[in-house]
Motif scaffolding. Structure first.
Motif, PDB file in Angstrom:
ATOM      1  N   ALA A  71       0.835  -1.202   0.000  1.00  0.00           N
ATOM      2  CA  ALA A  71       0.000   0.000   0.000  1.00  0.00           C
ATOM      3  C   ALA A  71       0.869   1.250   0.000  1.00  0.00           C
ATOM      4  O   ALA A  71       1.864   1.330   0.740  1.00  0.00           O
ATOM      5  CB  ALA A  71      -0.911  -0.009   1.219  1.00  0.00           C
ATOM      6  N   LYS A  72       0.480   2.218  -0.825  1.00  0.00           N
ATOM      7  CA  LYS A  72       1.210   3.481  -0.888  1.00  0.00           C
ATOM      8  C   LYS A  72       1.328   4.096   0.510  1.00  0.00           C
ATOM      9  O   LYS A  72       0.347   4.149   1.246  1.00  0.00           O
ATOM     10  CB  LYS A  72       0.483   4.440  -1.832  1.00  0.00           C
ATOM     11  CG  LYS A  72       1.235   5.730  -2.056  1.00  0.00           C
ATOM     12  CD  LYS A  72       0.443   6.694  -2.919  1.00  0.00           C
ATOM     13  CE  LYS A  72       1.122   8.051  -2.907  1.00  0.00           C
ATOM     14  NZ  LYS A  72       0.378   9.040  -3.701  1.00  0.00           N
ATOM     15  N   GLY A  73       2.518   4.546   0.861  1.00  0.00           N
ATOM     16  CA  GLY A  73       2.743   5.179   2.150  1.00  0.00           C
ATOM     17  C   GLY A  73       3.197   4.218   3.240  1.00  0.00           C
ATOM     18  O   GLY A  73       3.720   4.635   4.266  1.00  0.00           O
ATOM     19  N   ALA A  74       2.978   2.909   3.000  1.00  0.00           N
ATOM     20  CA  ALA A  74       3.409   1.913   3.992  1.00  0.00           C
ATOM     21  C   ALA A  74       4.905   1.650   3.830  1.00  0.00           C
ATOM     22  O   ALA A  74       5.529   2.114   2.874  1.00  0.00           O
ATOM     23  CB  ALA A  74       2.626   0.622   3.790  1.00  0.00           C
ATOM     24  N   THR A  75       5.481   0.917   4.781  1.00  0.00           N
ATOM     25  CA  THR A  75       6.885   0.537   4.647  1.00  0.00           C
ATOM     26  C   THR A  75       6.991  -0.987   4.613  1.00  0.00           C
ATOM     27  O   THR A  75       6.191  -1.695   5.218  1.00  0.00           O
ATOM     28  CB  THR A  75       7.745   1.075   5.811  1.00  0.00           C
ATOM     29  OG1 THR A  75       7.132   0.696   7.034  1.00  0.00           O
ATOM     30  CG2 THR A  75       7.890   2.579   5.746  1.00  0.00           C
ATOM     31  N   VAL A  76       7.970  -1.460   3.859  1.00  0.00           N
ATOM     32  CA  VAL A  76       8.199  -2.900   3.723  1.00  0.00           C
ATOM     33  C   VAL A  76       9.547  -3.225   4.350  1.00  0.00           C
ATOM     34  O   VAL A  76      10.577  -2.708   3.927  1.00  0.00           O
ATOM     35  CB  VAL A  76       8.238  -3.310   2.226  1.00  0.00           C
ATOM     36  CG1 VAL A  76       8.321  -4.822   2.090  1.00  0.00           C
ATOM     37  CG2 VAL A  76       7.051  -2.759   1.478  1.00  0.00           C
ATOM     38  N   PRO A  77       9.557  -4.080   5.390  1.00  0.00           N
ATOM     39  CA  PRO A  77      10.840  -4.447   5.990  1.00  0.00           C
ATOM     40  C   PRO A  77      11.586  -5.461   5.126  1.00  0.00           C
ATOM     41  O   PRO A  77      10.989  -6.410   4.619  1.00  0.00           O
ATOM     42  CB  PRO A  77      10.429  -5.076   7.329  1.00  0.00           C
ATOM     43  CG  PRO A  77       9.045  -5.573   7.107  1.00  0.00           C
ATOM     44  CD  PRO A  77       8.421  -4.756   6.023  1.00  0.00           C
ATOM     45  N   VAL A  78      12.869  -5.223   4.946  1.00  0.00           N
ATOM     46  CA  VAL A  78      13.703  -6.122   4.141  1.00  0.00           C
ATOM     47  C   VAL A  78      15.040  -6.292   4.852  1.00  0.00           C
ATOM     48  O   VAL A  78      15.572  -5.329   5.403  1.00  0.00           O
ATOM     49  CB  VAL A  78      13.971  -5.541   2.727  1.00  0.00           C
ATOM     50  CG1 VAL A  78      14.757  -6.530   1.877  1.00  0.00           C
ATOM     51  CG2 VAL A  78      12.687  -5.161   2.044  1.00  0.00           C
ATOM     52  N   THR A  79      15.568  -7.501   4.857  1.00  0.00           N
ATOM     53  CA  THR A  79      16.916  -7.717   5.387  1.00  0.00           C
ATOM     54  C   THR A  79      17.846  -8.052   4.225  1.00  0.00           C
ATOM     55  O   THR A  79      17.612  -9.024   3.496  1.00  0.00           O
ATOM     56  CB  THR A  79      16.923  -8.867   6.419  1.00  0.00           C
ATOM     57  OG1 THR A  79      16.000  -8.528   7.460  1.00  0.00           O
ATOM     58  CG2 THR A  79      18.306  -9.056   7.025  1.00  0.00           C
ATOM     59  N   LEU A  80      18.863  -7.219   4.048  1.00  0.00           N
ATOM     60  CA  LEU A  80      19.848  -7.471   2.997  1.00  0.00           C
ATOM     61  C   LEU A  80      20.991  -8.262   3.598  1.00  0.00           C
ATOM     62  O   LEU A  80      21.386  -8.041   4.745  1.00  0.00           O
ATOM     63  CB  LEU A  80      20.374  -6.149   2.426  1.00  0.00           C
ATOM     64  CG  LEU A  80      19.348  -5.203   1.797  1.00  0.00           C
ATOM     65  CD1 LEU A  80      20.067  -3.992   1.206  1.00  0.00           C
ATOM     66  CD2 LEU A  80      18.553  -5.901   0.710  1.00  0.00           C
ATOM     67  N   ARG A  81      21.532  -9.170   2.814  1.00  0.00           N
ATOM     68  CA  ARG A  81      22.624 -10.006   3.298  1.00  0.00           C
ATOM     69  C   ARG A  81      23.873  -9.714   2.461  1.00  0.00           C
ATOM     70  O   ARG A  81      23.909  -9.989   1.260  1.00  0.00           O
ATOM     71  CB  ARG A  81      22.225 -11.473   3.196  1.00  0.00           C
ATOM     72  CG  ARG A  81      23.155 -12.448   3.905  1.00  0.00           C
ATOM     73  CD  ARG A  81      22.450 -13.799   4.111  1.00  0.00           C
ATOM     74  NE  ARG A  81      21.745 -14.234   2.913  1.00  0.00           N
ATOM     75  CZ  ARG A  81      22.324 -14.875   1.896  1.00  0.00           C
ATOM     76  NH1 ARG A  81      23.601 -15.160   1.910  1.00  0.00           N
ATOM     77  NH2 ARG A  81      21.617 -15.244   0.838  1.00  0.00           N
ATOM     78  N   PHE A  82      24.883  -9.091   3.109  1.00  0.00           N
ATOM     79  CA  PHE A  82      26.138  -8.784   2.432  1.00  0.00           C
ATOM     80  C   PHE A  82      27.202  -9.803   2.831  1.00  0.00           C
ATOM     81  O   PHE A  82      27.192 -10.311   3.968  1.00  0.00           O
ATOM     82  CB  PHE A  82      26.624  -7.373   2.801  1.00  0.00           C
ATOM     83  CG  PHE A  82      25.748  -6.278   2.261  1.00  0.00           C
ATOM     84  CD1 PHE A  82      25.938  -5.802   0.971  1.00  0.00           C
ATOM     85  CD2 PHE A  82      24.746  -5.722   3.041  1.00  0.00           C
ATOM     86  CE1 PHE A  82      25.132  -4.777   0.468  1.00  0.00           C
ATOM     87  CE2 PHE A  82      23.935  -4.706   2.549  1.00  0.00           C
ATOM     88  CZ  PHE A  82      24.130  -4.234   1.265  1.00  0.00           C
ATOM     89  N   GLU A  83      28.126 -10.049   1.921  1.00  0.00           N
ATOM     90  CA  GLU A  83      29.181 -11.032   2.168  1.00  0.00           C
ATOM     91  C   GLU A  83      30.021 -10.635   3.375  1.00  0.00           C
ATOM     92  O   GLU A  83      30.318 -11.455   4.233  1.00  0.00           O
ATOM     93  CB  GLU A  83      30.069 -11.139   0.922  1.00  0.00           C
ATOM     94  CG  GLU A  83      30.988 -12.321   0.885  1.00  0.00           C
ATOM     95  CD  GLU A  83      31.658 -12.422  -0.478  1.00  0.00           C
ATOM     96  OE1 GLU A  83      31.473 -13.442  -1.135  1.00  0.00           O
ATOM     97  OE2 GLU A  83      32.330 -11.449  -0.885  1.00  0.00           O
ATOM     98  N   ARG A  84      30.413  -9.355   3.457  1.00  0.00           N
ATOM     99  CA  ARG A  84      31.294  -8.909   4.545  1.00  0.00           C
ATOM    100  C   ARG A  84      30.541  -8.148   5.625  1.00  0.00           C
ATOM    101  O   ARG A  84      30.792  -8.330   6.805  1.00  0.00           O
ATOM    102  CB  ARG A  84      32.415  -8.035   3.987  1.00  0.00           C
ATOM    103  CG  ARG A  84      33.268  -8.777   2.969  1.00  0.00           C
ATOM    104  CD  ARG A  84      34.464  -7.964   2.598  1.00  0.00           C
ATOM    105  NE  ARG A  84      35.412  -7.916   3.696  1.00  0.00           N
ATOM    106  CZ  ARG A  84      36.680  -8.287   3.581  1.00  0.00           C
ATOM    107  NH1 ARG A  84      37.146  -8.727   2.434  1.00  0.00           N
ATOM    108  NH2 ARG A  84      37.487  -8.215   4.603  1.00  0.00           N
ATOM    109  N   ALA A  85      29.639  -7.250   5.209  1.00  0.00           N
ATOM    110  CA  ALA A  85      28.940  -6.401   6.181  1.00  0.00           C
ATOM    111  C   ALA A  85      27.855  -7.171   6.934  1.00  0.00           C
ATOM    112  O   ALA A  85      27.304  -6.675   7.913  1.00  0.00           O
ATOM    113  CB  ALA A  85      28.344  -5.189   5.485  1.00  0.00           C
TER     114      ALA A  85
END
Lengths: 144, 206
Positions: A110-124
């Motif tokens: 929905a417009k205005g909402a936020t979507v949680p995402v977890t990014l997975r980096f090799e080092r960070a």
């Protein structure tokens, strides 16, 4: 220059990590199965690699790349081996280029909402971010 | 001494040939009618499809109206919203003349794009956008009439049963006689440029 800066910051005990900003997505309608997340990724002191992502908002999350075939046919493919984030460099996930694809949306975005995402980096390692949902036709984070 | 001259001459010919090939490619791919035989350019593409509200829509039923037509599918998260957004921006540039232009989205995914999904999707981009679908054969015939290519990807995703569709990313501009007069893409043409083309077609009285 980058190396000198990294050494200087290192000496001060300030090591720059990969950072992610301007994270956004496009609103979807009921029944729409997939969505895309776009962001600006800035490299840290060392070369890194975005390996994958996860989100509660979708059954599957993949890194995708858009390419134009020889016959003018658009193709979208999973990025094999992840996306290189060079030290001090900038990689934009943006329309007609790279995006994080949400497959099997659990609910419409929905417009205005936020979507949680977890990014997975090799080092960070893992980085938790939130994508702001913009209009379905948005082309950039400030396109409002 | 002779060899370098020949090498240079061959290299020069190759450069000229490559430049010609590039310009020819651009001409045939981006400039509406000039790259294809006149007869083909003048023959309006025929199709018979169904609107998301159940109405039957054919090429003939759209005659008299300037149309913007894009083929895609609602599961496409990047390119389709980008191109339909470009279409919306183009209409916005037109001001009141936009009312004389019919925006159309044709789904190449009749299996998944139900009328309900298509209605909501089209309306999210423009209140007057017409979303069309049909039987797989009807959709294929319509795509063929426009020279649109689409093919289901071999499922590579970890999501069982999920697939994407590779497809032509062209927006077609049809004049009031139903002929294709421009083939456009957001990567090559700004909404302002597209609006100028549409103004020339739709600006006068019908």
């Amino acid at each position: 220059m980058r190396v000198i800066l990294a050494m200087f910051l290192g000496a001060l005990g300030i090591a720059a990590e990969v950072s992610v900003a301007e994270v956004w997505s496009r609103a979807t309608v009921p029944g729409q199965e997939a969505g895309a997340i776009f962001a600006r990724i800035t490299g840290g002191d060392v070369d890194d690699r975005l390996l994958g992502a996860a989100s509660e908002a979708a059954a599957t999350v993949e890194l995708h790349e858009h390419a134009m075939g020889q016959d003018g046919v658009g193709q979208m493919r999973e990025i094999a081996g992840g996306l290189a984030i060079p030290a001090g460099g900038r990689v934009d996930l943006k329309p007609r280029s790279y995006h994080i694809m949400l497959i099997g949306l659990r609910a419409p975005l929905a417009k205005g909402a936020t979507v949680p995402v977890t990014l997975r980096f090799e080092r960070a390692g893992a980085q938790r971010i939130e994508a702001l949902v913009l209009d379905p036709w948005a082309m950039a984070f400030d396109d409002r | 001494m002779k060899i370098p001259i020949i090498t240079t001459a061959v290299a020069a010919i190759l450069v000229i040939a490559a430049a010609w090939a590039v310009s020819e490619h651009r001409r045939t791919h981006h400039d509406g009618r000039s790259g294809i035989p006149a007869a083909e350019a003048d023959a309006p593409p025929e199709f018979a499809l169904t609107a998301s509200d159940g109405r039957s829509v054919t090429a003939a039923s759209l005659r008299g109206t300037v149309c913007l037509i894009y083929f895609g599918f609602t599961t496409c998260p990047d390119v389709c919203p980008t191109e339909l957004g470009w279409m919306m921006r183009t209409l916005r540039q037109l001001g009141p003349i936009a009312d004389a232009v019919q925006p159309i989205f044709i789904s190449v995914d009749p299996e998944r794009d139900t009328p309900a999904k298509l209605s909501a999707y089209a309306a999210a981009f423009h209140p007057r956008m017409l979303a069309l679908t049909g039987t797989p054969d009807q959709v294929k015939a319509a795509a063929d009439a426009f020279g649109v290519v689409y093919r289901k990807q071999t499922p590579v995703s970890q999501q069982p049963g999920f697939y994407l569709i590779d497809h032509t990313m062209t927006t077609f501009v049809l004049d009031r006689e139903g002929r294709i007069v421009h083939r456009l893409a957001s990567a090559d043409t700004t909404p302002e440029q597209a609006a100028a083309m549409l103004r020339a077609l739709a600006g006068g009285a019908p």
